[in-house]
Design a protein around this motif. Structure first.
Motif, PDB file in Angstrom:
ATOM      1  N   ILE A   1       8.839  -7.400  57.541  1.00  0.00           N
ATOM      2  CA  ILE A   1       9.644  -6.364  58.197  1.00  0.00           C
ATOM      3  C   ILE A   1       8.951  -5.804  59.431  1.00  0.00           C
ATOM      4  CG2 ILE A   1       8.920  -4.304  56.885  1.00  0.00           C
ATOM      5  CD1 ILE A   1      12.511  -4.858  57.130  1.00  0.00           C
ATOM      6  N   ARG A   2       7.642  -5.727  59.394  1.00  0.00           N
ATOM      7  CA  ARG A   2       6.977  -5.128  60.557  1.00  0.00           C
ATOM      8  C   ARG A   2       5.997  -6.078  61.235  1.00  0.00           C
ATOM      9  NH1 ARG A   2       8.827  -0.865  58.014  1.00  0.00           N
ATOM     10  NH2 ARG A   2       7.330  -0.940  56.322  1.00  0.00           N
TER      11      ARG A   2
ATOM     12  N   PHE B   1      17.063  -4.696  65.459  1.00  0.00           N
ATOM     13  CA  PHE B   1      15.600  -4.751  65.328  1.00  0.00           C
ATOM     14  C   PHE B   1      15.141  -5.511  64.092  1.00  0.00           C
ATOM     15  CE2 PHE B   1      17.528  -0.906  63.632  1.00  0.00           C
ATOM     16  CZ  PHE B   1      17.185  -1.004  62.290  1.00  0.00           C
ATOM     17  N   CYS B   2      16.063  -5.921  63.229  1.00  0.00           N
ATOM     18  CA  CYS B   2      15.703  -6.242  61.839  1.00  0.00           C
ATOM     19  C   CYS B   2      15.739  -7.742  61.527  1.00  0.00           C
ATOM     20  CB  CYS B   2      16.661  -5.496  60.908  1.00  0.00           C
ATOM     21  SG  CYS B   2      16.226  -5.691  59.177  1.00  0.00           S
TER      22      CYS B   2
ATOM     23  N   PRO C   1      19.067   5.434  55.140  1.00  0.00           N
ATOM     24  CA  PRO C   1      18.465   5.322  56.471  1.00  0.00           C
ATOM     25  C   PRO C   1      19.468   5.572  57.594  1.00  0.00           C
ATOM     26  CG  PRO C   1      17.746   3.515  55.094  1.00  0.00           C
ATOM     27  CD  PRO C   1      18.838   4.228  54.332  1.00  0.00           C
TER      28      PRO C   1
ATOM     29  N   GLN D   1      17.957   5.820  61.030  1.00  0.00           N
ATOM     30  CA  GLN D   1      17.175   5.151  62.084  1.00  0.00           C
ATOM     31  C   GLN D   1      17.043   5.956  63.375  1.00  0.00           C
ATOM     32  OE1 GLN D   1      15.719   2.760  60.709  1.00  0.00           O
ATOM     33  NE2 GLN D   1      17.099   1.704  59.321  1.00  0.00           N
TER      34      GLN D   1
ATOM     35  N   ASP E   1      15.068   6.496  56.835  1.00  0.00           N
ATOM     36  CA  ASP E   1      14.126   5.739  57.662  1.00  0.00           C
ATOM     37  C   ASP E   1      14.437   6.062  59.120  1.00  0.00           C
ATOM     38  OD1 ASP E   1      13.119   4.420  55.443  1.00  0.00           O
ATOM     39  OD2 ASP E   1      14.307   2.603  55.762  1.00  0.00           O
TER      40      ASP E   1
ATOM     41  N   ILE F   1      13.291   4.862  63.212  1.00  0.00           N
ATOM     42  CA  ILE F   1      12.525   4.002  64.115  1.00  0.00           C
ATOM     43  C   ILE F   1      12.356   4.743  65.439  1.00  0.00           C
ATOM     44  CG2 ILE F   1      12.495   1.857  65.423  1.00  0.00           C
ATOM     45  CD1 ILE F   1      13.934   0.509  63.166  1.00  0.00           C
TER      46      ILE F   1
ATOM     47  N   PHE G   1       8.783   4.811  61.512  1.00  0.00           N
ATOM     48  CA  PHE G   1       8.043   3.647  62.014  1.00  0.00           C
ATOM     49  C   PHE G   1       8.140   3.589  63.525  1.00  0.00           C
ATOM     50  CE2 PHE G   1      10.486   2.698  58.160  1.00  0.00           C
ATOM     51  CZ  PHE G   1       9.457   2.453  57.257  1.00  0.00           C
ATOM     52  N   LYS G   2       7.063   3.106  64.142  1.00  0.00           N
ATOM     53  CA  LYS G   2       7.152   2.782  65.565  1.00  0.00           C
ATOM     54  C   LYS G   2       7.893   1.463  65.671  1.00  0.00           C
ATOM     55  CE  LYS G   2       2.780   2.876  66.853  1.00  0.00           C
ATOM     56  NZ  LYS G   2       1.640   2.640  67.747  1.00  0.00           N
ATOM     57  N   TYR G   3       8.806   1.365  66.621  1.00  0.00           N
ATOM     58  CA  TYR G   3       9.504   0.090  66.797  1.00  0.00           C
ATOM     59  C   TYR G   3       8.498  -1.007  67.110  1.00  0.00           C
ATOM     60  CZ  TYR G   3      11.955  -3.708  68.933  1.00  0.00           C
ATOM     61  OH  TYR G   3      12.384  -4.969  69.227  1.00  0.00           O
ATOM     62  N   SER G   4       8.652  -2.149  66.453  1.00  0.00           N
ATOM     63  CA  SER G   4       7.858  -3.320  66.842  1.00  0.00           C
ATOM     64  C   SER G   4       8.807  -4.512  66.922  1.00  0.00           C
ATOM     65  CB  SER G   4       6.736  -3.575  65.838  1.00  0.00           C
ATOM     66  OG  SER G   4       7.256  -4.055  64.632  1.00  0.00           O
TER      67      SER G   4
ATOM     68  N   ARG H   1      10.470  -7.898  66.566  1.00  0.00           N
ATOM     69  CA  ARG H   1      10.415  -9.023  65.634  1.00  0.00           C
ATOM     70  C   ARG H   1      11.022 -10.230  66.323  1.00  0.00           C
ATOM     71  NH1 ARG H   1       7.191  -8.808  63.936  1.00  0.00           N
ATOM     72  NH2 ARG H   1       7.370  -9.851  61.934  1.00  0.00           N
TER      73      ARG H   1
HETATM   74  N1  5AD Z   1      10.293  -2.067  63.856  1.00  0.00           N
HETATM   75  C1  5AD Z   1      10.062  -0.908  63.213  1.00  0.00           C
HETATM   76  N2  5AD Z   1      10.619  -0.567  62.049  1.00  0.00           N
HETATM   77  C2  5AD Z   1      11.459  -1.464  61.484  1.00  0.00           C
HETATM   78  N3  5AD Z   1      12.162  -1.416  60.338  1.00  0.00           N
HETATM   79  C3  5AD Z   1      12.843  -2.570  60.205  1.00  0.00           C
HETATM   80  N4  5AD Z   1      12.581  -3.375  61.256  1.00  0.00           N
HETATM   81  C4  5AD Z   1      11.732  -2.700  62.065  1.00  0.00           C
HETATM   82  C5  5AD Z   1      11.124  -3.003  63.322  1.00  0.00           C
HETATM   83  N5  5AD Z   1      11.344  -4.139  63.951  1.00  0.00           N
HETATM   84  C6  5AD Z   1      12.195  -0.263  59.458  1.00  0.00           C
HETATM   85  C7  5AD Z   1      13.635   0.321  59.390  1.00  0.00           C
HETATM   86  C8  5AD Z   1      14.086  -0.083  58.017  1.00  0.00           C
HETATM   87  C9  5AD Z   1      12.780  -0.065  57.258  1.00  0.00           C
HETATM   88  C10 5AD Z   1      12.782  -0.789  55.950  1.00  0.00           C
HETATM   89  O1  5AD Z   1      11.845  -0.645  58.134  1.00  0.00           O
HETATM   90  O2  5AD Z   1      13.566   1.728  59.506  1.00  0.00           O
HETATM   91  O3  5AD Z   1      15.071   0.801  57.467  1.00  0.00           O
END
Ligand code: 5AD
Ligand code: SF4
Length: 468
Positions: free
Chosen positions: A63-64, A181-182, A283, A285, A323, A325, A354-357, A359
């Motif tokens: 996921i990250r 993002f996922c 969530p 986001q 959650d 981002i 979470f900080k966006y990263s 994928r």
């Molecule tokens: N970057 C950061 N956070 C992410 N999540 C999912 N993909 C990413 C990403 N690329 C977080 C979302 C999700 C949780 C399980 O992980 O908030 O709900």
């Protein structure tokens, strides 16, 4: 993770040891348990560690950021163990499972040819066959197809360790939402639901083994639409209502949900199914409509506010988790302020951020408007401070209240017990071990950000004070 108790084996079945390393979400924890269940009839029981294991499974999470690199570095460590064992004349099967296996199967076999098995999350039921093939094969065995119904059909029932008071139960897998993002839709495949009869049978078994609380799992669990016991389509609420009928099952939860799939019946269930706990991980986001659209979330911040209002109309004490981002491509200071506003408006009992990263392979990776790391750090710190304050305040409001606690374990001090509140808070209090597995009312005396202290509000009888 607990492995099943020693199974009854024929005298010719070899005794073998299994070590499972689990990273990531609750779904992975559940899957690791199921892989151990599938391998038990082959003679596999828990090893003390990888050096002692005839088979090591690395169950991975994608996921990250840097997921693949983390896997390769762990594989490097396991390779040394495998070589040391080989020098001592012992063979080791090394398997990589989970979402990184699904997404990067070919790269794993190319970069780590000493890996024997690569299996995606939908193929665990084929593990015994893969193990047999790995013994024979010259090269690695790879299984990363997506036959989800088959997986549900073929897995044996969960061998819950007797006495487990809380248990997870997977009812749904996969996701069709394709948030920008996922990786989940690519690694776990399309949404698929398990038939209600099989969920109910597993739940009854878990309860017969001692479970008092079940958490229904799915990547997008409220998208559950499975075949009901009446042959009709059941949504999650219908399934929850049927599960709530199981005698001895006192608490039900579900995770993780998408706001778009909160159907009317599920919202109503929060008001009229007493076993359904007043805590929901939902969530959101972001609180900015512009970013929510860029994320392909298909709801606005106000849709989320209205949804929470409707849920609270049915269950006024509903506590919420979410959650967030921070720093999705295109996120400006104005967008971030909208997220902070949404948090202020809703008030969360707890949340993950979470900080966006980026994928690889997801639409947001490579999108314009990359937010500088330093800016992400600042926003994340500000957001986490607000969420921490809300969590501390939520806990503090419990002071002096009488709350039901499900007693799940002995505390660290002798005479101390631990459990969880309906709102999933950790609670500690003094009491006799005979209360394990009971739901008892306690009065909250002290609170902190992460836990509550409490006192029993009744004096246990002599019988309850007898050693368990
Ligand atoms: N970057 C950061 N956070 C992410 N999540 C999912 N993909 C990413 C990403 N690329 C977080 C979302 C999700 C949780 C399980 O992980 O908030 O709900
Ligand atoms: Fe990923 Fe959840 Fe969006 Fe599905 S709904 S794509 S699992 S973030």
């Amino acid at each position: 993770m607990k492995l099943p108790a020693e199974p009854r084996l024929s005298p010719v079945t070899p005794r073998r040891r299994l070590h499972v390393i689990t990273w990531g979400c609750q779904m992975n924890v559940y899957d690791s348990g199921r892989m151990a269940d599938v391998l038990a009839p082959l003679g596999y029981t828990a090893a003390d560690g990888p050096a002692d294991a005839d088979m090591v499974i690395l169950n991975t999470c994608h996921i990250r950021e840097k997921a693949a690199e983390k896997v390769f570095s762990e594989l490097g460590r396991l390779r040394l163990i495998k070589e040391e064992r080989a020098a001592a004349g012992k063979s080791t099967i090394l398997a990589v499972a989970g979402c990184v296996a699904q997404a990067e199967g070919a790269e794993i076999t190319a970069r780590a040819p000493y890996v024997d098995i690569v299996l995606g999350p939908q193929t665990y039921h084929r593990l015994p066959e893969m193990v047999a093939r790995a013994h024979r094969a010259a090269g690695p065995v790879i299984e990363t197809d997506f036959p989800v119904e088959q997986k549900f059909d073929f897995l044996p029932e969960q061998q819950a360790a007797p006495g487990a008071l809380t248990a997870f139960l997977t009812v749904q897998e996969g996701c069709d939402k394709f948030c920008s993002f996922c990786v989940v839709p690519y690694t776990r495949g399309a949404e698929a639901s398990r038939p209600a009869a099989s969920v109910l049978a597993e739940a009854r078994r878990l309860v017969a083994n001692g479970a008092r609380e079940l958490t229904l799992l799915g990547q997008n669990v409220n998208a559950y639409h499975g075949e009901g016991t009446d042959g009709r389509d059941w949504g999650l609420a219908r399934l929850i209502r049927a599960l709530a009928e199981i005698p001895g099952l006192v608490r039900l939860r579900y995770t993780t949900s998408h706001p778009r799939d909160m159907e009317d019946d599920l919202i109503a269930a929060h008001g009229d199914v007493p076993a359904l706990m007043p805590f929901l991980h939902l969530p959101v986001q972001s609180g900015s409509d512009r970013i929510l659209a860029a994320m392909n979330r298909k709801h606005t911040a106000d849709d989320y506010r209205r949804l929470i209002d409707r849920l609270r109309a049915h269950r006024p004490d509903l506590a919420l988790s979410s959650d967030f981002i921070i720093g999705h491509p295109g996120e400006t200071a104005v967008d971030f302020a909208a997220t902070m506003r949404l948090i202020e408006d809703i008030g969360f009992a707890q949340a993950y951020s979470f900080k966006y990263s980026a994928r690889p392979g997801t639409p947001a990776a490579g999108a314009p408007g990359v937010v500088p790391e330093g800016e992400k750090d600042n926003r994340l710190a500000e957001l986490q401070a607000l969420l921490r304050d809300q969590q501390t305040a939520f806990n503090a409001e419990c002071t002096g209240r009488v709350i039901d606690v499900l007693v799940t374990h002995a505390g660290r001090r002798p005479g101390q017990l631990g459990g969880r509140s309906p709102y999933l808070q950790a609670i500690h209090f003094d009491g006799p071990m005979t209360l394990l597995g009971e739901v008892v009312p306690v009065k909250i005396t002290h609170t902190s950000t992460n836990s509550l202290s409490a006192a029993l509000i009744f004096t246990p009888s002599k019988q309850e004070l007898a050693p368990a």
